[in-house]
Scaffold this active site. Sequence first.
Site, PDB file in Angstrom:
ATOM      1  N   HIS A 152       0.829  -1.211   0.000  1.00 25.01           N
ATOM      2  CA  HIS A 152       0.000   0.000   0.000  1.00 25.01           C
ATOM      3  C   HIS A 152       0.858   1.252   0.000  1.00 25.01           C
ATOM      4  O   HIS A 152       2.084   1.211   0.080  1.00 25.01           O
ATOM      5  CB  HIS A 152      -0.940  -0.014   1.209  1.00 25.01           C
ATOM      6  N   CYS A 168       3.061  -5.021   6.583  1.00 22.53           N
ATOM      7  CA  CYS A 168       2.796  -4.699   5.183  1.00 22.53           C
ATOM      8  C   CYS A 168       4.019  -4.067   4.516  1.00 22.53           C
ATOM      9  O   CYS A 168       4.922  -3.577   5.184  1.00 22.53           O
ATOM     10  CB  CYS A 168       1.617  -3.740   5.077  1.00 22.53           C
TER      11      CYS A 168
END
Length: 204
Positions: A152, A168
Amino acid sequence: MNALTTRRTALKLGLASAAGAAVPGLLRAQTSTPVPSVIPPQLIRLATPLPANEVHVFPDAYRLFWSLPDGQAWIYAIRVGRDGLYEPGEYYVGAKKEWPSWTPTPGMIEREPEKYQKYADGGMPGGPGNPLGARALYLFTPERGDTFLRIHGTDDPGSIGRAVSNGCAGLINDQITQLYDQVPMGARVVLHPKRLDVSASDQG
């Protein structure tokens, strides 16, 4: 492509195979020294190609590859998960979202309730300041479905080249926008194991 300035770089990366994961030799030699925070994506040629149309994350080098036919790949500077939260393995892109909303996982709330509890019920709508940034690729496995791992965006360029996230991989917002347009639904994603000691951070 978008308006980002890119340049072709003929890099001899020399891929070596270890534990079933191809690790670019040039990148493997790097330490956990932070990479400069604003590096434009580069189109490179690999000495030993990766399979085409896959995402490969090399956490020790803080690099993400989007592999292409003919032995080429786009390479991006990234941040990765803190030690103990990074989950190496094979995934696929099970969802893609622009300006996604965000809700902390139960694990995040348990680890840092003072930081995340206030978002437990309603989450945070998409937009500037959202932890998932401008775009997100959602990582799935056949066994688990959504793993809650994401690739992301972030509006914090100072975090690039560091192990700071809750698992992440993050790119600055203009670069995740470029990667998002390149990677289709269902694309294979490989998060390669960490091989070096990486300093942890308490940032999310």
